[in-house]
Scaffold this active site. Structure first.
Site, PDB file in Angstrom:
ATOM      1  N   LYS A   1       0.722  -1.387   0.161  1.00  0.00           N
ATOM      2  CA  LYS A   1       0.332  -0.329   0.221  1.00  0.00           C
ATOM      3  C   LYS A   1       0.608   1.380  -0.087  1.00  0.00           C
ATOM      4  CE  LYS A   1       0.721   1.724   4.369  1.00  0.00           C
ATOM      5  NZ  LYS A   1       1.384   2.577   4.731  1.00  0.00           N
TER       6      LYS A   1
ATOM      7  N   ASP B   1      -2.533  -1.582  10.140  1.00  0.00           N
ATOM      8  CA  ASP B   1      -2.156  -1.382   9.052  1.00  0.00           C
ATOM      9  C   ASP B   1      -2.757  -3.079   8.463  1.00  0.00           C
ATOM     10  OD1 ASP B   1      -0.935   0.909   8.643  1.00  0.00           O
ATOM     11  OD2 ASP B   1       0.831   0.113   7.665  1.00  0.00           O
TER      12      ASP B   1
HETATM   13  P1  ATP Z   1       4.484   0.309   8.058  1.00  0.00           P
HETATM   14  O1  ATP Z   1       4.041   0.940   6.642  1.00  0.00           O
HETATM   15  O2  ATP Z   1       2.981  -0.757   8.063  1.00  0.00           O
HETATM   16  O3  ATP Z   1       4.684   1.232   8.806  1.00  0.00           O
HETATM   17  P2  ATP Z   1       6.399  -1.293   7.167  1.00  0.00           P
HETATM   18  O4  ATP Z   1       6.439  -1.512   5.713  1.00  0.00           O
HETATM   19  O5  ATP Z   1       7.529   0.993   6.773  1.00  0.00           O
HETATM   20  O6  ATP Z   1       5.637  -1.279   7.651  1.00  0.00           O
HETATM   21  P3  ATP Z   1       7.571  -3.655   7.427  1.00  0.00           P
HETATM   22  O7  ATP Z   1       8.239  -3.924   5.737  1.00  0.00           O
HETATM   23  O8  ATP Z   1       6.059  -3.938   7.853  1.00  0.00           O
HETATM   24  O9  ATP Z   1       7.293  -2.596   7.379  1.00  0.00           O
HETATM   25  O10 ATP Z   1       8.042  -4.043   8.300  1.00  0.00           O
HETATM   26  C1  ATP Z   1       8.493  -3.675   9.500  1.00  0.00           C
HETATM   27  C2  ATP Z   1       9.583  -4.347  10.321  1.00  0.00           C
HETATM   28  O11 ATP Z   1       8.527  -5.280  10.407  1.00  0.00           O
HETATM   29  C3  ATP Z   1      10.228  -4.858  10.184  1.00  0.00           C
HETATM   30  O12 ATP Z   1      11.716  -4.132   9.987  1.00  0.00           O
HETATM   31  C4  ATP Z   1      11.039  -6.620  10.065  1.00  0.00           C
HETATM   32  O13 ATP Z   1      11.270  -7.169  10.787  1.00  0.00           O
HETATM   33  C5  ATP Z   1       9.309  -6.643  10.728  1.00  0.00           C
HETATM   34  N1  ATP Z   1       8.862  -7.763   9.806  1.00  0.00           N
HETATM   35  C6  ATP Z   1       8.306  -8.765  11.031  1.00  0.00           C
HETATM   36  N2  ATP Z   1       7.456  -9.667  10.021  1.00  0.00           N
HETATM   37  C7  ATP Z   1       7.898  -8.758   8.730  1.00  0.00           C
HETATM   38  C8  ATP Z   1       7.502  -8.930   7.306  1.00  0.00           C
HETATM   39  N3  ATP Z   1       6.681 -10.718   7.166  1.00  0.00           N
HETATM   40  N4  ATP Z   1       7.807  -8.459   6.758  1.00  0.00           N
HETATM   41  C9  ATP Z   1       8.467  -7.990   6.432  1.00  0.00           C
HETATM   42  N5  ATP Z   1       8.603  -7.043   7.774  1.00  0.00           N
HETATM   43  C10 ATP Z   1       8.619  -7.997   9.110  1.00  0.00           C
END
Ligand code: ATP
Length: 300
Positions: free
Chosen positions: A11, A138
């Site tokens: 997203k 989210d």
């Molecule tokens: P958001 O946009 O919801 O704030 P994000 O996209 O910035 O999230 P994610 O890629 O969801 O961040 O990852 C955040 C943290 O969650 C990562 O540093 C990772 O260590 C942890 N994590 C746990 N499970 C997962 C997963 N299945 N995929 C990615 N990261 C994960």
């Protein structure tokens, strides 16, 4: 059935309005979520215990234990069903990790859909939505897909009407940004400036642009209250955003808590040109094109 694969989109937030810090440490948000065509794939295979393996984009930065959001989702679903189900999850990542594109939440939503199918639970989406809301703010949108407005912590969702398709370019950065750190920096910047923080409100002109499929108007309305904090923590994002504007993007913003930057293009062809220009400018680790809205998780 021995194995189920679910494809789930990333997203971008088209508007992220962040209210004042609440006593419980959260913020009230108005969050316009838009699912775009960058996909992770989660394969659930029948097993006695629970395990997860991660492959692909920045897989080494994703935990392969009980901290993985997809495993937490599978455990929550088994708990809801009241049975000690097992599963092996294989996550193939294309969504940038810690990139502000809710990759972890997407994997959690995909795991809910895949395990619901694998275990033959037949739970309706409303039940999965309740479990999703407990997993993270989210995750409900990751289960819904399309374009939707979220209020509260982002988890109270209403789908929005969108005409046509919008074309995007995403500039991926080296390394992620912690969502918690970006919110903390946002609070710190606001406190330091003494600014009075307004109650978050949906931008009516943005909702109208979506309804009318008007990319030019949408580009002018994109907004993210977390952007100053993300740029303060990662100064290079200012150059990335400037480069996109100079190359003719209709609008640009940091996606969620960053550091991925999103640029709106006029058409698929324009997105291709913009992506080539951003690659040449050398302002990002990688540059990819995508379109939205796309539907939520689906069994493939
Ligand atoms: P958001 O946009 O919801 O704030 P994000 O996209 O910035 O999230 P994610 O890629 O969801 O961040 O990852 C955040 C943290 O969650 C990562 O540093 C990772 O260590 C942890 N994590 C746990 N499970 C997962 C997963 N299945 N995929 C990615 N990261 C994960």
């Amino acid at each position: 059935m021995n194995s189920v694969t679910v494809r789930v989109p990333a997203k971008v937030n088209l508007q992220l309005a962040v209210g004042p810090l609440r006593d419980d440490g959260y913020h009230d948000l108005v969050n316009v979520f838009h699912a775009v065509s960058i996909f992770d794939e989660v394969t659930a295979t029948a097993a006695t215990g629970m395990s997860v393996r991660v492959e692909g984009e920045s897989a080494d930065q994703v935990p392969e234990d009980g901290d993985n959001l997809a495993i937490r989702a599978a455990l929550a679903l088994a708990g809801h069903a009241g049975r000690p189900y097992g599963v092996n999850l294989l996550i193939r990542k294309s969504i940038p990790v810690a990139g502000g594109m809710a990759g972890g939440s997407a994997d959690a939503a995909a795991a809910l859909v895949a395990c619901n199918e694998l275990w033959g639970l037949g739970l309706p989406r409303e039940d999965l939505m309740e479990i999703a809301a407990d997993l993270g703010s989210d995750v409900p949108f990751a289960l819904l897909g399309g374009t939707a407005i979220g209020t509260g912590r982002g988890e109270r969702l209403t789908s929005l009407d969108v005409a046509g398709t919008f074309h995007w370019v995403f500039a991926l950065a080296d390394g992620g940004l912690s969502t918690a750190a970006v919110y903390a920096e946002c609070d710190r910047l606001r406190q330091a400036s003494g600014e009075l923080v307004a109650w978050p409100q949906a931008a009516e002109a943005l909702l109208a642009a979506l309804r009318e499929g008007d990319a030019e108007a949408l580009g002018a309305q994109l907004g993210n209250d977390l952007q100053p904090a993300a740029v303060a923590l990662r100064g290079s994002l200012a150059h990335t955003l400037d480069a996109g504007r100079e190359q003719g993007a209709l609008g640009s913003l940091v996606s969620g808590s960053g550091p991925t930057c999103a640029f709106l293009a006029r058409s698929a062809a324009h997105a291709g040109e913009l992506a080539a220009g951003l690659k040449d400018a050398g302002v990002a680790r990688d540059v990819i094109t995508a379109h939205g809205p796309v539907p939520g998780p689906a069994v493939v």
